[in-house]
Design a protein around this motif. Structure first.
Motif, short mmCIF file in Angstrom:
data_model
loop_
_atom_site.label_atom_id
_atom_site.label_comp_id
_atom_site.label_asym_id
_atom_site.label_seq_id
_atom_site.Cartn_x
_atom_site.Cartn_y
_atom_site.Cartn_z
N THR A 114 44.56 79.88 44.67
CA THR A 114 43.30 80.61 44.46
C THR A 114 43.46 81.52 43.24
N PRO A 115 42.37 82.12 42.78
CA PRO A 115 42.48 83.03 41.63
C PRO A 115 43.37 84.24 41.89
N PHE A 116 43.66 84.54 43.15
CA PHE A 116 44.45 85.73 43.46
C PHE A 116 45.80 85.39 44.07
N GLY A 117 46.16 84.13 44.12
CA GLY A 117 47.47 83.76 44.66
C GLY A 117 47.39 82.54 45.55
N ALA A 136 41.83 95.56 53.57
CA ALA A 136 42.92 96.06 52.73
C ALA A 136 42.82 95.40 51.36
N THR A 137 43.21 96.14 50.33
CA THR A 137 43.34 95.57 48.99
C THR A 137 44.81 95.30 48.74
N LEU A 138 45.13 94.03 48.52
CA LEU A 138 46.52 93.62 48.34
C LEU A 138 46.87 93.56 46.86
N ASP A 139 48.02 94.09 46.52
CA ASP A 139 48.55 94.06 45.16
C ASP A 139 49.57 92.94 45.09
N LEU A 140 49.20 91.83 44.46
CA LEU A 140 50.07 90.65 44.45
C LEU A 140 51.30 90.83 43.57
N ASN A 148 44.10 87.00 39.17
CA ASN A 148 43.85 88.39 39.55
C ASN A 148 45.04 88.91 40.35
N HIS A 149 45.46 90.11 40.07
CA HIS A 149 46.60 90.68 40.77
C HIS A 149 46.21 91.43 42.04
N HIS A 150 44.93 91.61 42.25
CA HIS A 150 44.47 92.33 43.43
C HIS A 150 43.38 91.53 44.14
#
Length: 325
Positions: A160-163, A273-277, A3-5
């Motif tokens: 993790t799934p997001f980084g 916050a929503t982080l954009d990886l 996931n990128h976010h």
């Protein structure tokens, strides 16, 4: 597929010091609140469980300790946790139920070689269970009377799934080689739980974000004298201090050093916050500290990531006596 976010929540609070159940109750309550608001990654401050004993002397002077101070320390030891242990099992169940990742600063008891050493640790928990831990390498100043030194085996980075997430605790972040060891593991979200509420700390976390080209989440306690049990032997140590003992300063910084969420001071709260990886990758276009901006022909770092053993037995105990390995 990654996931990128990811939506993150940063908790700025403090439990009742020396009260393990108070900390566990706050973790459960704030985790549920954050999850209800869509957070996937929830971060708690340095030694949130069971609290940072700011201002307490534990009866120590150079060359001497007091009996009352030893009793205060034993009370702190009793409120620490084992990893793994009963408390981490409860937290694993919470993370599984809510489908979140938890990063929590804890005081950890040594289970292997001693019953008298504590560590300032980060514990990583996900929906799948206990993922890892990190022990502070060098406790700062008089913290060395409370906590032992970690080793290179817990320079932990979790996929993790997001980084990739991982971190260092408070003034470990002033250790350039420790930071480099984290960057070399491909860290995307760098966690910096701290007890430092000074303005200069903000310069530190913004520098780390620029240097590592990663998101930096800094998490501090907001603590007042009301969170200290009045029956401590050395409560007098803080009796004349200002009511606010730690003003906080939790913040989230982007991979080019800009604030995603500016520091929160003088109050309890949760930052979201929503982080954009994808911004992590974009930021490394012109600077990758362990990639194209490194010079391994000139500089090299060797990390001893082996677990350090105080005692190594060459025999094992059997029912009938000792057996050679």
């Amino acid at each position: 597929m990654r996931n990128h976010h990811v939506k993150v929540a940063v908790v700025q609070s403090a439990p009742i010091l020396f009260d393990k159940q108070s900390a566990m109750d706050e973790i459960a309550s704030m985790t549920k609140d954050a999850a209800e608001q869509g957070a996937n990654l929830i971060v708690f401050p340095e030694v949130f469980l069971p609290g940072y004993p700011r201002g307490l002397s534990f009866g120590t002077r150079v060359g001497s300790r007091t009996d009352d101070g030893r009793r205060d320390w034993e009370r702190y030891w009793s409120s620490a946790i084992d990893i793994p242990g009963a408390e981490t099992q409860i937290l694993c169940e919470l993370a599984k139920e809510l489908g979140v990742y938890l990063v929590i600063g804890v005081v950890e008891r040594d289970q292997e070689f001693s019953t008298g050493t504590l560590f300032n640790s980060i514990v990583y928990i996900g929906p799948e269970g206990l993922l890892g831990k990190h022990r502070k390498l060098v406790p700062t100043g008089s913290e060395r009377l409370l906590w032992g030194q970690g080793d290179g085996s817990t320079l932990t980075v979790i996929d993790t799934p997001f980084g990739r997430i991982g971190g260092l605790i408070c003034w470990e972040n002033y250790m350039p080689l420790a930071r480099t060891a984290m960057y070399a593991q491909g860290i995307d979200i760098y966690l910096a739980p701290t007890a430092d509420a000074r303005d200069t700390w903000q310069a530190t976390i913004r520098h780390i974000a620029c240097e590592g080209r990663c998101y930096v989440i800094s998490c501090n306690q907001f603590a007042t004298k009301a969170s200290y049990p009045a029956d401590l032997a050395y409560y007098e140590d803080i009796k004349e201090d200002a009511d606010i003992l730690s003003r906080g300063g939790s913040a989230i910084v982007g991979p080019l050093g800009e604030y995603v969420v500016e520091p929160l001071y003088n109050q309890e709260g949760i930052l979201f916050a929503t982080l954009d990886l994808t911004q992590v990758t974009q930021s490394r276009f012109d600077f990758d500290v362990v990639g194209h901006y490194s010079r391994p022909d000139i500089f090299q770092l060797v990390v001893n990531d082996k677990k350090q053993e105080v005692v190594r037995f060459t025999k094992t105990r059997a029912k009938s006596g000792w057996n050679e390995e």
